[in-house]
Write a protein that holds these residues in place. Structure first.
Motif, PDB file in Angstrom:
ATOM      1  N   ARG A 220       0.383  -1.219   0.140  1.00 11.08           N
ATOM      2  CA  ARG A 220      -0.028   0.482   0.086  1.00 11.08           C
ATOM      3  C   ARG A 220       0.725   1.307   0.189  1.00 11.08           C
ATOM      4  O   ARG A 220       1.955   0.918   0.356  1.00 11.08           O
ATOM      5  CB  ARG A 220      -0.904  -0.155   1.167  1.00 11.08           C
ATOM      6  N   CYS A 221       0.385   1.877  -0.056  1.00  8.44           N
ATOM      7  CA  CYS A 221       1.164   3.392  -0.732  1.00  8.44           C
ATOM      8  C   CYS A 221       1.407   4.257   1.105  1.00  8.44           C
ATOM      9  O   CYS A 221       0.468   4.276   2.274  1.00  8.44           O
ATOM     10  CB  CYS A 221       0.284   4.948  -1.003  1.00  8.44           C
ATOM     11  N   PRO A 222       2.742   3.907   1.526  1.00  5.85           N
ATOM     12  CA  PRO A 222       3.562   4.508   2.631  1.00  5.85           C
ATOM     13  C   PRO A 222       2.819   5.886   2.988  1.00  5.85           C
ATOM     14  O   PRO A 222       3.222   6.065   4.101  1.00  5.85           O
ATOM     15  CB  PRO A 222       4.745   4.113   2.741  1.00  5.85           C
ATOM     16  N   GLY A 223       2.728   6.954   2.821  1.00  5.65           N
ATOM     17  CA  GLY A 223       2.014   7.831   2.365  1.00  5.65           C
ATOM     18  C   GLY A 223       0.118   7.651   3.363  1.00  5.65           C
ATOM     19  O   GLY A 223      -0.047   8.294   4.691  1.00  5.65           O
ATOM     20  N   CYS A 224      -0.687   7.507   2.556  1.00  5.50           N
ATOM     21  CA  CYS A 224      -1.860   7.330   2.916  1.00  5.50           C
ATOM     22  C   CYS A 224      -2.748   5.786   3.454  1.00  5.50           C
ATOM     23  O   CYS A 224      -3.474   5.531   3.213  1.00  5.50           O
ATOM     24  CB  CYS A 224      -2.981   7.822   1.621  1.00  5.50           C
ATOM     25  N   ASP A 225      -1.729   5.157   2.869  1.00  3.97           N
ATOM     26  CA  ASP A 225      -2.263   3.624   2.568  1.00  3.97           C
ATOM     27  C   ASP A 225      -2.930   3.558   2.290  1.00  3.97           C
ATOM     28  O   ASP A 225      -3.921   2.449   2.204  1.00  3.97           O
ATOM     29  CB  ASP A 225      -3.117   3.219   4.422  1.00  3.97           C
ATOM     30  N   LYS A 241       2.229   4.308  -7.513  1.00  2.00           N
ATOM     31  CA  LYS A 241       1.955   5.605  -8.313  1.00  2.00           C
ATOM     32  C   LYS A 241       0.088   6.691  -7.041  1.00  2.00           C
ATOM     33  O   LYS A 241      -0.347   6.048  -7.421  1.00  2.00           O
ATOM     34  CB  LYS A 241       1.896   6.422  -9.629  1.00  2.00           C
ATOM     35  N   CYS A 242       0.810   7.318  -6.022  1.00  3.40           N
ATOM     36  CA  CYS A 242       0.346   7.610  -5.387  1.00  3.40           C
ATOM     37  C   CYS A 242       0.158   8.929  -5.647  1.00  3.40           C
ATOM     38  O   CYS A 242       1.250  10.015  -5.291  1.00  3.40           O
ATOM     39  CB  CYS A 242       0.175   7.435  -3.644  1.00  3.40           C
ATOM     40  N   ASP A 243      -1.061   9.319  -6.315  1.00  2.00           N
ATOM     41  CA  ASP A 243      -1.203  11.031  -6.738  1.00  2.00           C
ATOM     42  C   ASP A 243      -1.193  12.235  -5.862  1.00  2.00           C
ATOM     43  O   ASP A 243      -0.853  12.834  -5.617  1.00  2.00           O
ATOM     44  CB  ASP A 243      -2.193  11.394  -8.194  1.00  2.00           C
ATOM     45  N   SER A 244      -2.129  11.544  -4.847  1.00  2.26           N
ATOM     46  CA  SER A 244      -2.251  12.398  -3.647  1.00  2.26           C
ATOM     47  C   SER A 244      -1.073  12.542  -2.762  1.00  2.26           C
ATOM     48  O   SER A 244      -0.764  13.421  -2.109  1.00  2.26           O
ATOM     49  CB  SER A 244      -3.705  11.994  -2.634  1.00  2.26           C
ATOM     50  N   CYS A 245      -0.582  11.671  -2.695  1.00  2.00           N
ATOM     51  CA  CYS A 245       0.877  11.849  -2.131  1.00  2.00           C
ATOM     52  C   CYS A 245       1.895  12.416  -2.944  1.00  2.00           C
ATOM     53  O   CYS A 245       3.458  12.647  -2.099  1.00  2.00           O
ATOM     54  CB  CYS A 245       1.095  10.214  -1.234  1.00  2.00           C
ATOM     55  N   ARG A 246       1.635  11.894  -4.065  1.00  6.42           N
ATOM     56  CA  ARG A 246       3.210  12.780  -5.157  1.00  6.42           C
ATOM     57  C   ARG A 246       4.276  11.233  -4.514  1.00  6.42           C
ATOM     58  O   ARG A 246       5.489  12.034  -4.638  1.00  6.42           O
ATOM     59  CB  ARG A 246       3.863  14.315  -4.853  1.00  6.42           C
TER      60      ARG A 246
HETATM   61 ZN   LIG Z   1      -0.602   8.013  -0.525  1.00  8.07          ZN
END
Ligand SMILES: [Zn+2]
Ligand SMILES: [Zn+2]
Length: 256
Positions: A220-225, A241-246
Motif C-alpha cells: 500500500r502507499c506508505p503515505g496514505c495506506d 504511484k500515489c497522486d495525492s501523496c506524490r
Molecule cells: Zn498515498
C-alpha cells in the motif's frame, strides 16, 4: 548528454593559484545551475591554455541565456584574474548517459536518481528523461544547489546498500522510506520544486527485499495506506504511484 571542452586563455600576467581558483569557482557555479553534470571535471594545462572537459545536458546548456547571476559573477571573476571567457567546443554525444528530455512542459515529474546515474535527478513523468535543472525557476539563492546536494546524498546511500555494507539497512531506510531523515528531506524538496515550477513533482521510493511477490504486489502507499498499484508498469521502473501523496515506487527488485 553532450561532452564539451572549455579552453581558458590568460590575457595578462597572473598566477596559477588565481587562475585555478577562478576556473574552479566557475565550474562550481555551472554545476549548481545544472549546466554541467557530475563531480569530477578533469582540467589540464596545455600549451599555456587551461582545458576542462565537462558533461552538459544539451548542446545549448552553456549558452549565456542559461547563466544565472552566480555564473555571470564567476565569469567576471575570471576576467579579474586575467583569464578570458572560455572558448567552448562541443565534442559530441556521450554514449553512456541518458538523453535529455525534449523541450516541453511535462505534465508531471519525478525526483529520481541512482548510484550509477550521471544526469539531472529530475525526470519527466511522460518520457522518463532527465530535465536540465536550469529549465526550472531557481529554488534558493538563485540556483539548484539543494537538488545537486540531495542527489549526492541519495547516491551515497544507494552505493552503500548496493555494496552490501554493514549499515545496509540504515542506507536502505534512507532511500526507501518516507519518514527517514533523507525521506523527509526528499519530499520537502519535491514540494518546493512543485511550488516553483507548478508541475506535480513525485518522489521515487526505492524498494528491494520483501517476503513474497504477492505481498509486494499488494503493497500500500506508505503515505496514505491507499491502493497505489499501477495497472501497467511505467518506464519499466515504476509499478506504484500515489497522486495525492506524490509518491512513486517499483515492485521490489527481488521480484521484478
Ligand atoms: Zn498515498
Ligand atoms: Zn518529457
Amino acid at each position: 548528454m553532450i561532452l564539451a571542452k572549455l579552453v581558458f586563455e590568460c590575457f595578462e600576467d597572473t598566477t596559477m593559484t588565481r587562475v585555478e581558483l577562478a576556473i574552479n569557482s566557475l565550474i562550481t557555479e555551472l554545476k549548481y545551475n545544472g549546466q554541467i553534470i557530475g563531480q569530477e571535471f578533469p582540467t589540464l594545462l596545455k600549451d599555456g591554455y587551461f582545458v576542462t572537459q565537462v558533461l552538459c545536458p544539451e548542446e545549448e546548456s552553456l549558452a549565456y541565456t542559461n547563466h544565472n547571476n552566480a555564473v555571470k559573477q564567476a565569469i567576471e571573476r575570471l576576467s579579474e584574474s586575467g583569464v578570458l571567457q572560455p572558448k567552448i567546443t562541443i565534442l559530441g554525444q556521450e554514449l553512456h548517459s541518458d538523453s535529455t528530455d525534449p523541450y516541453h512542459t511535462p505534465s508531471w515529474q519525478i525526483l529520481y536518481t541512482s548510484y550509477v546515474q550521471t544526469c539531472s535527478p529530475l525526470r519527466c513523468g511522460e518520457h522518463f528523461a532527465p530535465i536540465p535543472l536550469y529549465r526550472l525557476p531557481p529554488l534558493a539563492n538563485g540556483c539548484y544547489k539543494q537538488v545537486i546536494n540531495w542527489q549526492q546524498d541519495w547516491q551515497a546511500c544507494d552505493q552503500l546498500q548496493m555494496n552490501g555494507r554493514t549499515n545496509e539497512f540504515e542506507s536502505l531506510s534512507q532511500i526507501g522510506t518516507i519518514d527517514s531523515p533523507l525521506g523527509l528531506q526528499s519530499r520537502k524538496l519535491c514540494q518546493r520544486i512543485e511550488q516553483k515550477s507548478a508541475i506535480p513533482t513525485y518522489y521515487y521510493l526505492y524498494r528491494v527485499g520483501g517476503e513474497s511477490l504477492s505481498k509486494e504486489q499488494q503493497r500500500r502507499c506508505p503515505g496514505c495506506d491507499g491502493d497505489w498499484s499501477l495497472t501497467e508498469p511505467l518506464h519499466q521502473v515504476l509499478d506504484f504511484k500515489c497522486d495525492s501523496c506524490r509518491l512513486v515506487s517499483n515492485l521490489s527488485w527481488d521480484y521484478k
